[in-house]
Scaffold this motif. Sequence first.
Motif, PDB file in Angstrom:
ATOM      1  N   VAL A  13       2.237   4.749   1.233  1.00 49.66           N
ATOM      2  CA  VAL A  13       2.374   5.514   2.473  1.00 49.66           C
ATOM      3  C   VAL A  13       2.659   6.985   2.188  1.00 49.66           C
ATOM      4  O   VAL A  13       2.463   7.836   3.047  1.00 49.66           O
ATOM      5  CB  VAL A  13       3.467   4.927   3.399  1.00 49.66           C
ATOM      6  CG1 VAL A  13       3.048   3.574   3.931  1.00 49.66           C
ATOM      7  CG2 VAL A  13       4.800   4.849   2.716  1.00 49.66           C
ATOM      8  N   TYR A  60       0.846  -1.195   0.000  1.00 49.18           N
ATOM      9  CA  TYR A  60       0.000   0.000   0.000  1.00 49.18           C
ATOM     10  C   TYR A  60       0.880   1.244   0.000  1.00 49.18           C
ATOM     11  O   TYR A  60       2.054   1.209   0.362  1.00 49.18           O
ATOM     12  CB  TYR A  60      -0.957  -0.007   1.192  1.00 49.18           C
ATOM     13  CG  TYR A  60      -0.268  -0.024   2.534  1.00 49.18           C
ATOM     14  CD1 TYR A  60       0.016   1.156   3.217  1.00 49.18           C
ATOM     15  CD2 TYR A  60       0.101  -1.227   3.125  1.00 49.18           C
ATOM     16  CE1 TYR A  60       0.653   1.139   4.433  1.00 49.18           C
ATOM     17  CE2 TYR A  60       0.736  -1.257   4.352  1.00 49.18           C
ATOM     18  CZ  TYR A  60       1.007  -0.064   5.007  1.00 49.18           C
ATOM     19  OH  TYR A  60       1.641  -0.082   6.214  1.00 49.18           O
ATOM     20  N   VAL A 105      -2.472   7.988  -1.153  1.00 50.39           N
ATOM     21  CA  VAL A 105      -2.104   7.305   0.084  1.00 50.39           C
ATOM     22  C   VAL A 105      -3.172   6.257   0.428  1.00 50.39           C
ATOM     23  O   VAL A 105      -4.358   6.471   0.202  1.00 50.39           O
ATOM     24  CB  VAL A 105      -1.945   8.322   1.230  1.00 50.39           C
ATOM     25  CG1 VAL A 105      -1.721   7.621   2.557  1.00 50.39           C
ATOM     26  CG2 VAL A 105      -0.799   9.272   0.938  1.00 50.39           C
ATOM     27  N   ASP A 106      -2.729   5.134   0.967  1.00 54.02           N
ATOM     28  CA  ASP A 106      -3.552   3.989   1.386  1.00 54.02           C
ATOM     29  C   ASP A 106      -4.127   3.184   0.230  1.00 54.02           C
ATOM     30  O   ASP A 106      -4.875   2.240   0.456  1.00 54.02           O
ATOM     31  CB  ASP A 106      -4.688   4.411   2.330  1.00 54.02           C
ATOM     32  CG  ASP A 106      -4.166   4.816   3.696  1.00 54.02           C
ATOM     33  OD1 ASP A 106      -3.109   4.292   4.105  1.00 54.02           O
ATOM     34  OD2 ASP A 106      -4.826   5.636   4.356  1.00 54.02           O
ATOM     35  N   GLU A 107      -3.784   3.516  -1.000  1.00 57.16           N
ATOM     36  CA  GLU A 107      -4.234   2.742  -2.159  1.00 57.16           C
ATOM     37  C   GLU A 107      -3.420   1.450  -2.229  1.00 57.16           C
ATOM     38  O   GLU A 107      -2.228   1.438  -1.940  1.00 57.16           O
ATOM     39  CB  GLU A 107      -4.026   3.559  -3.436  1.00 57.16           C
ATOM     40  CG  GLU A 107      -4.528   2.895  -4.678  1.00 57.16           C
ATOM     41  CD  GLU A 107      -6.019   3.101  -4.890  1.00 57.16           C
ATOM     42  OE1 GLU A 107      -6.572   2.375  -5.719  1.00 57.16           O
ATOM     43  OE2 GLU A 107      -6.605   3.975  -4.232  1.00 57.16           O
ATOM     44  N   ASN A 108      -4.051   0.354  -2.583  1.00 57.93           N
ATOM     45  CA  ASN A 108      -3.348  -0.921  -2.746  1.00 57.93           C
ATOM     46  C   ASN A 108      -2.564  -0.895  -4.054  1.00 57.93           C
ATOM     47  O   ASN A 108      -3.047  -0.390  -5.068  1.00 57.93           O
ATOM     48  CB  ASN A 108      -4.328  -2.085  -2.754  1.00 57.93           C
ATOM     49  CG  ASN A 108      -4.938  -2.303  -1.392  1.00 57.93           C
ATOM     50  OD1 ASN A 108      -4.287  -2.122  -0.374  1.00 57.93           O
ATOM     51  ND2 ASN A 108      -6.191  -2.697  -1.360  1.00 57.93           N
TER      52      ASN A 108
END
Length: 175
Positions: free
Chosen positions: A103, A101, A135-138
């Motif tokens: 950061v 993911y 951010v936080d996307e796989n």
Amino acid sequence: MTGVTIFGQSLSFVLLVVGVGLCIFEAFAPGAHFIVIGVALLVAGLVGLFVPAAATPFVLAFIVLGVGLGALYVYRYYELYEGTGRGQTQDSSDLRGKRGYVVEEVTTRSGRVKLESGGFDSSYGARSISGVIPVDENIVVVDPGGGNIVTVESVDGEDGIDRELDREREESDAA
């Protein structure tokens, strides 16, 4: 033949000293190269010192062989010495296909990702193939690069196989 001596010392004492020496040497050159035989010699030396009837060369040789095989099995099977190592990468090519993911927002020029089972430090500099990945996307690694910067693309929870199966289902439903 219980009185076998080497360098004026009993065979058991010499085995004990050599075993301790190899175990100490292992501390300076880690990697389980000397520890297995060191432990085997150490145990044989102790048995020979504390059980004088077993201090014959043949008995001590069988003890060295048995304990050596046992120590080798324990170190290899249980991976006690080097840790499990499961899930850790061996080289950069092992990162291809790893998921993680974002950061720090990833663009074509900068960014940072954290990979699942990405080795000792699973945080890597990253570049996207195209566009911005928030951010936080796989993500999935498409090119490990060879350094500590990987090329990634966003994934929506599906992998290539899932997308292909969906496409085939749509084609069969349309037919």
